[in-house]
Scaffold this motif. Structure first.
Motif, PDB file in Angstrom:
ATOM      1  N   CYS A 154       0.822  -1.210   0.000  1.00 28.30           N
ATOM      2  CA  CYS A 154       0.000   0.000   0.000  1.00 28.30           C
ATOM      3  C   CYS A 154       0.862   1.268   0.000  1.00 28.30           C
ATOM      4  O   CYS A 154       0.484   2.291  -0.572  1.00 28.30           O
ATOM      5  N   CYS A 155       1.989   1.231   0.670  1.00 27.44           N
ATOM      6  CA  CYS A 155       2.782   2.439   0.940  1.00 27.44           C
ATOM      7  C   CYS A 155       4.175   2.447   0.322  1.00 27.44           C
ATOM      8  O   CYS A 155       4.845   3.480   0.326  1.00 27.44           O
TER       9      CYS A 155
ATOM     10  N   CYS B 259       1.347  -3.271   7.848  1.00 28.77           N
ATOM     11  CA  CYS B 259       2.168  -2.212   7.240  1.00 28.77           C
ATOM     12  C   CYS B 259       2.623  -1.235   8.318  1.00 28.77           C
ATOM     13  O   CYS B 259       1.803  -0.620   9.005  1.00 28.77           O
TER      14      CYS B 259
ATOM     15  N   CYS C  90       3.976   1.620   7.882  1.00 30.80           N
ATOM     16  CA  CYS C  90       3.669   3.007   7.506  1.00 30.80           C
ATOM     17  C   CYS C  90       2.197   3.329   7.818  1.00 30.80           C
ATOM     18  O   CYS C  90       1.896   4.368   8.412  1.00 30.80           O
ATOM     19  N   CYS C  91       1.281   2.434   7.452  1.00 29.00           N
ATOM     20  CA  CYS C  91      -0.147   2.637   7.772  1.00 29.00           C
ATOM     21  C   CYS C  91      -0.372   2.655   9.290  1.00 29.00           C
ATOM     22  O   CYS C  91      -1.290   3.315   9.766  1.00 29.00           O
TER      23      CYS C  91
HETATM   24 ZN   LIG Z   1       0.584   0.945   4.192  1.00 30.34          ZN
END
Ligand SMILES: [Zn+2]
Length: 279
Positions: free
Chosen positions: A189-190, A249, A251-252
């Motif tokens: 995602c990131c 994740c 980052c999320c």
């Molecule tokens: Zn993410």
């Protein structure tokens, strides 16, 4: 003790210290393992509060205190820790009781160690993260363990397969007996990258890179480090049913995990640790 599922992992809190484990590893009675979070610890902002990385601006006293707190929560002896000396290469080091304390209580004696393996009970492997992918290895038959630090460079250089090969060479491990956990890191995602990084993954043509490199915004690409590592591990003989992808994740989830990208590098760090329990 508080306990709940997060991704494919189990989140636990003991004495205010939060950490993650893999259920498949929890079921093996002779090993203890954990991946730390930001929860617990004594570090002030911007390292709040569980920082396990030295040399980023937090005091060594805080990091040592945090390591003690994590060890107590997980149930391993601080004196048994052996740390990696990560520099995004693929050197795997076999360690034993003789190495306990290296990189923790004593200075590291080597420059480049991105993976640690052992078959000696009572030796706690320790590796460090903040977006890079932690790989946990457990050979239930030969009773041997490993941890590897797979950032994008290490992943593309196939440190996962190199760790399996090291366990085959050092412990006569059969890859079919090895459980692997792919821990929290920056997710698909990131993890947006430029063409040069995408090309390092597209070069892994035997692993069908279309499965883990996708076109993103104009001139950008999204790389899935979890799937790249999973396919490389399958190529090294690990069985699909023996791999757990944590699916978290960093980052999320930067409110409770450390992410280099989300914090623009002003951050603390997390750690993976694993030990074969003393007989
Ligand atoms: Zn993410």
């Amino acid at each position: 003790m508080e306990q709940e599922h997060r991704g494919s992992m189990c989140y636990r809190e003991r004495n205010g210290v939060g950490y993650l484990t893999f259920p498949a590893f929890d079921r093996v009675h002779f090993v203890r393992h954990a991946f730390s979070t930001r929860v617990g610890g004594v570090s002030p902002a911007p390292f709040n509060t569980m920082n396990l990385s030295r040399g980023r601006g937090d005091s060594d006293a805080h990091v040592n205190r945090n390591l003690h707190l994590l060890c107590d929560a997980v149930g391993v002896d601080y004196c048994s820790l052996v740390s990696s000396a990560q520099d995004h290469h693929t050197q795997i080091r076999r360690v034993g009781r003789r190495e306990c304390g290296l990189g923790v209580r004593f200075p590291a004696d080597r420059q480049s160690v991105d993976g640690l393996i052992t078959d000696e009970p009572g030796v706690t492997l320790l590796t460090h993260y903040a977006d890079c992918t932690p790989l946990f290895f457990l050979d239930r038959k030969k009773r041997a363990i490993g941890l590897a630090h797979a950032g994008w460079r290490g992943t593309a250089a196939q440190i996962g397969a190199i760790t399996v090969q090291s366990m085959q060479k050092e412990f006569s491990s059969d890859p079919a007996d090895i459980l692997v956990g792919i821990g929290p890191s920056i997710g698909p995602c990131c993890f947006e990258v430029d063409r040069d990084v995408a090309e390092a993954f597209m070069a892994l043509w035997t692993f069908e890179p279309n499965a883990f490199v996708k076109a993103g915004r104009p001139g950008k690409y999204q790389v899935d480090l979890w799937e790249a590592n999973r396919r490389i591990l399958l190529g090294a003989g690990i069985l699909a049913q023996h791999i757990t992808v944590g699916g978290l994740c960093s980052c999320c989830n930067h409110s409770w995990l450390w992410s280099h990208r989300a914090t623009k590098g002003v951050r603390g760090g997390m750690a993976a640790l694993m030990q074969l329990l003393p007989e």
